[in-house]
Design an enzyme around this catalytic site. Structure first.
Site, PDB file in Angstrom:
ATOM      1  N   GLU A 130     -16.800  -8.161 -23.250  1.00 51.16           N
ATOM      2  CA  GLU A 130     -15.721  -7.963 -23.790  1.00 51.16           C
ATOM      3  C   GLU A 130     -16.222  -7.613 -25.432  1.00 51.16           C
ATOM      4  OE1 GLU A 130     -11.362  -9.216 -24.934  1.00 51.16           O
ATOM      5  OE2 GLU A 130     -12.223 -11.067 -23.455  1.00 51.16           O
ATOM      6  N   MET A 272     -15.878 -16.843 -23.919  1.00 55.36           N
ATOM      7  CA  MET A 272     -15.251 -16.321 -23.047  1.00 55.36           C
ATOM      8  C   MET A 272     -14.281 -15.766 -21.798  1.00 55.36           C
ATOM      9  SD  MET A 272     -14.854 -12.278 -22.763  1.00 55.36           S
ATOM     10  CE  MET A 272     -14.224 -12.019 -21.672  1.00 55.36           C
ATOM     11  N   GLU A 307      -9.219 -20.793 -22.050  1.00 51.97           N
ATOM     12  CA  GLU A 307     -10.233 -19.919 -21.373  1.00 51.97           C
ATOM     13  C   GLU A 307      -9.892 -20.120 -20.080  1.00 51.97           C
ATOM     14  OE1 GLU A 307     -11.807 -17.522 -22.686  1.00 51.97           O
ATOM     15  OE2 GLU A 307     -11.544 -18.207 -24.703  1.00 51.97           O
TER      16      GLU A 307
END
Length: 877
Positions: A130, A272, A307
Site C-alpha cells: 500500500e 499494514m 488492523e
C-alpha cells in the site's frame, strides 16, 4: 528541482479500468542476488466500459524497477510485437475479451531501500504494497478497484528462510532439491494488489486460538525474530479482545482459518492490514513490562485492533480509488478509538485523540498541504496518508454516529458491509447506506468530505429572565485553503449542556445535540429559571475551533463541575492557555511573568479533591504543549511560549509541592506490573506528580533517581529517566548522564528500547540540543536506514524540541534540510514526512521565515522524488 514535474492525478478523471483481473497466480522464488516473480493473470474485458464486438483496448499494466524476462499469452510465448515495455509499465495487445497473461520478472529486494514492494529487512523478506508497491513486484493493474482472487507459491532456501507466509490459508508445502522448499497459499476473498503480502525468514512464533460466535476455531499466530518471542503475549491478547468486540459491536466475524501477524524492524508504516497476514512495525506490536511503556501497551492494543478491524472496513469492502482512502482509514480509526474507549477510560481516550487533532491535524489544515478528507487531486498518494484522512476522517464518522445514534449507525454499517461485500466502494456509498438505514438526510453533511480547513464556530448567548429563556447564537465560517477560497456552511453537530450555579445540569436530557446547518443560527432553551453556564461542544462533538467569551471564573467553574469529562479537561486547557498567552506577552515586553490567582485556586481545588480517576486527573495536570500554543498563534514566538510554559510549571510545582508529594505516594502500586487501565492510570498520575516534584526541589531529583533504579517496569524507569534528562536543576546533570549510560548499556540490544533512549535526548530542550542530536547520529545506536530510528531522533528533534530546532541562526533548519536531501535518495516517503516542520514557515516571525524558506529553496533545487517534490513545491507556493 526535479527535471519533470510529477503528474497530478484528479478525482474527476477517475475511470474504471479497461480490464479486470479475476484470478492472480504468483510463483515467487526468493534468492540472495535477485528474486524471480512469475505472475499468471486471468484477464477479463470490462464490458461495462468497452464493447467486445469492437477493437479491444490495450492492457496497460504498471511496473517499476522490474527486469522482464518472458511473456506468455494463453500459454504460448508472446511475440515481441504483442507487448511493449514502457518506462513505468507494460502494454499488452489483448487477443480476446478473456485471456491469460503470464510474465516472468526479476527484482532485487536486497537493494530496495524504499521499503515499498518486496524488500529485505535484517535478513528477512517482507512486502509493503500500500499504496502502489505491488508494481515493484510484478507488472499489474496496481489500483484498488481491481479485486482478484490470489494464490501464491513461494520457494526459498529452507535453512535461511524456514518460514514462508502469504495471504489466506495454507494449501500445500514440500521440499525441493538443493535444500530449498515451497509453501502454497490461497486467499479465497477477492482483494486489490495493495493487500498482497509475503514474508520469508528465520522466525519463531507464538500461537493461540479464537472461537468465533458461530463456533469456528481460528488459529492466531504472531511471528518475530527469536530474541523477541517473549514480547508477543500482549498483542495476542489484544487481538482476541478486538475480535470479540467486533463481533459484539458490529456483528463482524473473522472469515479465514488463520490470522497471522509478523513483526518487522524496518517498516515505513505503523502496520499494514494485508488480508490474513498483518505486517507490523516491531514498535507497534512487541511489548514486555521491562521494555515497553504503558503508552506502548495502549498503542499496541489500538493498532492491533485497527488492523484487525480492517478485515471488514478495508479488506472485504475496500476503497474504489485512493481519493476514497478515508473510507477505510477514517472509518477504521473511529472503530479502533471506540474499542480503546471501551477497554480503558473513555474520557481520557477522547482527550488524547482531540489533543492530537488540535495540535497536528489543525496545523495541517492551516498549512500548504491542506486538503479535504477526500482529496480532489494528488501527485504522490503516499503524501496523503495524513492526519486529515485518518483523524479528521474518523471525526467525520463520529459525527455521523452522533447524528444517527448508536442503533441506527449499526444498521447503517450492516447495510454498507452487506451491500458492498467484495467490492471497492466510495464515500457516497458509505453515507448513502447510513441515510437509507436511518432515514436521516446527510446531503449537506457530505461537505465535510469535500471542504478543507478547520471550521470556526463563534458563540454568543442571551438570557431573558422574564421569559425564562436562554438563547445560544452560533456563527460558522471556514478559512480559505489551497484551491478552495469559498466555503459552504457545514452540518455541525454541537453537543451542549447547561449548568446552574451549583454545577447541576439544567437540561432534562443532560446533553442536547444541536444541528448547526446555517451560517448564523439561534437555539433557544425554555424553562431556564436562572442564567446558566454553557458547556459547549461536549465530548468534542465536531472537529471545529469554537470560541465563546468565557470568563476565567467560568472556566474554573467548568473545570471543577462539568459532568462531561472531556469538557472539564478542556476548560482547564483553555484557562491555562489564557494564562500562558498573557505570560508570553509579558516575556516579550520584558516584564515579570505572573500567574493569575484564579488558576492557582483552580489547581488547588483540583489537587485537593478526592482522586476518583487517576488517568483523568493526570490529563488535567499536563499543561498545553508548546506545539499546541504554536498552532493557535498567529505568529509563533518560540522562546516566549517555552519560557511561559516553564514558568507556569515551576510556579505550580512550588505552590503545590505537598500535594504532588501526596499524589506521588498515593499512586504507588505493589506487586507485578499489570497493563490494566486502573494500574496505568495510577502510574500516569504518579509520574506526572514526579515531574512537578523534580521542578520543586532536589528531593524530586532524588526521588526520580530512586525510581529509575528501583522500577520493575519500563514506564516508571523511562519516565524517571526523562525527568532527569530534561531537568534544568544542577542536581540532575550528573545523574542524567549516568542514567543514560546505564540505560543504553542495559538495553543496547533491544531496538525498540533504544528508540526511547534516542527520543528522550532528542526532545531535551537544554542548551546544546542540536549538537547532542548530531553526536547521536554518529552513535552505534543510530541507523539511518531504519525509519523508526529516523523518527525517534530527527523526527522528534525537529517536531518536538522547539527551542533546539528553532534556536540559533537557523542551524536546525539546515540540519533538517541536509538530512532530508540525503534521505530522499533512499526512502522518499520518510523524507517527505520529516520535512513538515519547515513547511510551516509562514507561522513564524520574518527573520525565522527567511531562514526556513532558504532551506526549502535549497531542497527544491535538488533532483527530488515525487513524494518530496509535492510537499516542497506546495510549501513554496
Amino acid at each position: 528541482m526535479k527535471d519533470a514535474q510529477p503528474k497530478t492525478i484528479y478525482l474527476k478523471d477517475y475511470r474504471e479500468p479497461a480490464y479486470w483481473i479475476d484470478r492472480t497466480e504468483l510463483e515467487i522464488t526468493l534468492d540472495e542476488d535477485s528474486s524471480t516473480v512469475e505472475a499468471t493473470l486471468h484477464v477479463r474485458l470490462n464490458e461495462a466500459q468497452y464493447s467486445a464486438d469492437k477493437p479491444l483496448p490495450a492492457l496497460e499494466l504498471q511496473g517499476v524497477d522490474l527486469k522482464l524476462e518472458a511473456v506468455w499469452i494463453d500459454g504460448e510465448t508472446a511475440a515481441e510485437a504483442r507487448y511493449q515495455c514502457l518506462q513505468d509499465g507494460l502494454r499488452v495487445t489483448a487477443p480476446a475479451p478473456l485471456f491469460e497473461l503470464r510474465t516472468r520478472c526479476t527484482i532485487e529486494p536486497q537493494n530496495n531501500t524504499s521499503l515499498e514492494g518486496l524488500y529485505k529487512s535484517n535478513g528477512m523478506f517482507c512486502t509493503q504494497c500500500e499504496a502502489e508497491g505491488f508494481r515493484k513486484i510484478t507488472y499489474y493493474l496496481d489500483r484498488p478497484d481491481v479485486m482478484s482472487v490470489f494464490s501464491c507459491r513461494i520457494n526459498a532456501d529452507k535453512e535461511r528462510y524456514p518460514i514462508l507466509l502469504s495471504n489466506g490459508n495454507e494449501t500445500g508445502r514440500g521440499d525441493l532439491d538443493s535444500g530449498r522448499h515451497w509453501v502454497q497459499w490461497h486467499d479465497p476473498f477477492p482483494k486489490p494488489a495493495y493487500l498482497f503480502a509475503l514474508v520469508g525468514g528465520d522466525l519463531q512464533h507464538v500461537s493461540d486460538q479464537f472461537v468465533t460466535r458461530s463456533g469456528r476455531a481460528v488459529t492466531l499466530q504472531l511471528f518475530t525474530e527469536p530474541r523477541n518471542i517473549g514480547k508477543c503475549d500482549h498483542a495476542i491478547d489484544s487481538l482476541k479482545r478486538a475480535m470479540r468486540w467486533d463481533e459484539e459491536v458490529y456483528g463482524r466475524e473473522y472469515d479465514l482459518d488463520i490470522f497471522m501477524i509478523v513483526a518487522v524492524d524496518h517498516f515505513n508504516m505503523g502496520a499494514m492490514e494485508n488480508k490474513g497476514l498483518n505486517i507490523f512495525n516491531s514498535s507497534c506490536v512487541l511489548a514486555s513490562p521491562d521494555t515497553a511503556t504503558d503508552s506502548s501497551f495502549q498503542r499496541i492494543e489500538a493498532i492491533v485492533a485497527h488492523e484487525y478491524f480492517h478485515n471488514w472496513s478495508g479488506n472485504r469492502v475496500t476503497c474504489r480509488d485512493w481519493f476514497q482512502l478515508s473510507l477505510k482509514e477514517g472509518f477504521t480509526v473511529f472503530r479502533d478509538a471506540e474499542f480503546s474507549a471501551d477497554m480503558n477510560s473513555r474520557s481520557v481516550k477522547r482527550i488524547e485523540d482531540v489533543s492530537l487533532l488540535r495540535t497536528a491535524q489543525f496545523a495541517e489544515d492551516a498549512g500548504p498541504m491542506a486538503h479535504p478528507v477526500r482529496p480532489e487531486a494528488y501527485m504522490e498518494i503516499s503524501n496523503f496518508y495524513t492526519l486529515t484522512v485518518y483523524e479528521k476522517g474518523a471525526e467525520v464518522v463520529r459525527m455521523i454516529h452522533h447524528l444517527l445514534g448508536a442503533d441506527a449507525f449499526r444498521k447503517g454499517s450492516d447495510l454498507y458491509f452487506e451491500r458492498h461485500d467484495g467490492q471497492a466502494a466510495t464515500v457516497e456509498e458509505f453515507v448513502s447506506a447510513m441515510e437509507e438505514a436511518s432515514g436521516v438526510d446527510l446531503g449537506q453533511f457530505r461537505r465535510w468530505y469535500e471542504q478543507a480547513g478547520t471550521p470556526r464556530v463563534e458563540v454568543t448567548d442571551r438570557y431573558d429572565p422574564e421569559a425564562n429563556s436562554y438563547t445560544l447564537s452560533f456563527t460558522q465560517s471556514c478559512p480559505s485553503t489551497p484551491g478552495q477560497k469559498e466555503k459552504q456552511p457545514l452540518h455541525i453537530p454541537i453537543a451542549v449542556g447547561l449548568l446552574d450555579d451549583s454545577g447541576a445540569n439544567v437540561l432534562p436530557e443532560t446533553t442536547r445535540l444541536l444541528n448547526l446547518t446555517q451560517t448564523q443560527q439561534n437555539f433557544t432553551f425554555e424553562g431556564v429559571t436562572a442564567r446558566p453556564v454553557p458547556s459547549l461542544l461536549r465530548g468534542f462533538s465536531a472537529p471545529v475551533k469554537l470560541s465563546y467569551e468565557y470568563s476565567d471564573a467560568q472556566l474554573a467553574f467548568l473545570m471543577a463541575n462539568d459532568s462531561d469529562g472531556f469538557n472539564r479537561w478542556d476548560a482547564c486547557q483553555q484557562l491555562c492557555v489564557r494564562v500562558l498567552q498573557r505570560m508570553a506577552k509579558h516575556y516579550l515586553s520584558g516584564t515579570p511573568m505572573e500567574v493569575d490567582r484564579i488558576l492557582t485556586a483552580a489547581f488547588s481545588q483540583l489537587l485537593n479533591a478526592p482522586v476518583t480517576d487517576h488517568a483523568a486527573l493526570e490529563s488535567m495536570l499536563v499543561l498545553p504543549a508548546e506545539a499546541y500554543l504554536a498552532e493557535i498563534s498567529d505568529v509563533v514566538e518560540v522562546e516566549a511560549n517555552h519560557a511561559a510554559r516553564e514558568a507556569l510549571a515551576n510556579h505550580l510545582s512550588a505552590a503545590f509541592e505537598p500535594e504532588f508529594e501526596r499524589l506521588y505516594q498515593l499512586s504507588q502500586l505493589e506487586g507485578e506490573y499489570q497493563p490494566s487501565a486502573s494500574h496505568m492510570g495510577c502510574r500516569s498520575l504518579k509520574n506526572a506528580a514526579l515531574a512537578y516534584l523534580a521542578r520543586a526541589s532536589d528531593r524530586g531529583i532524588e526521588l526520580a533517581e530512586q525510581q529509575y533504579h528501583l522500577a520493575n517496569n519500563m514506564t516508571d524507569r523511562f519516565r524517571a529517566l526523562a525527568v532527569l534528562v530534561h531537568s534544568e536543576r544542577e542536581a540532575a546533570e550528573a545523574r542524567s548522564a549516568n542514567s543514560l549510560n546505564e540505560f543504553y548499556n542495559k538495553f543496547k540490544n533491544d531496538p525498540q528500547v533504544i528508540e526511547l533512549w534516542l527520543s528522550v535526548q532528542a526532545s531535551c530542550q537544554r542548551k546544546g540540543a542540536l549538537a547532542r542530536v548530531k553526536a547521536l547520529i554518529q552513535h552505534d545506536a543510530f541507523d539511518s536506514g531504519n525509519p523508526n530510528k529516523l523518527r525517534s531522533l530527527i523526527g522528534v528533534f525537529c517536531s518536538q524540541n522547539t527551542t533546539g530546532f528553532h534556536g540559533g541562526e537557523g542551524e536546525g533548519y539546515r540540519f533538517l534540510a541536509d538530512q532530508v536531501i540525503e534521505l530522499d535518495k533512499r526512502n522518499p516517503q520518510i523524507a517527505a514526512r520529516l520535512i513538515i516542520p519547515l513547511t510551516r514557515w509562514r507561522k513564524y516571525p520574518v527573520a525565522r521565515q527567511q531562514k526556513m524558506l532558504e532551506q526549502l529553496q535549497r531542497i527544491f533545487a535538488q533532483t527530488l522524488s515525487a513524494d518530496l517534490y509535492e510537499v516542497v513545491s506546495k510549501s513554496l507556493q
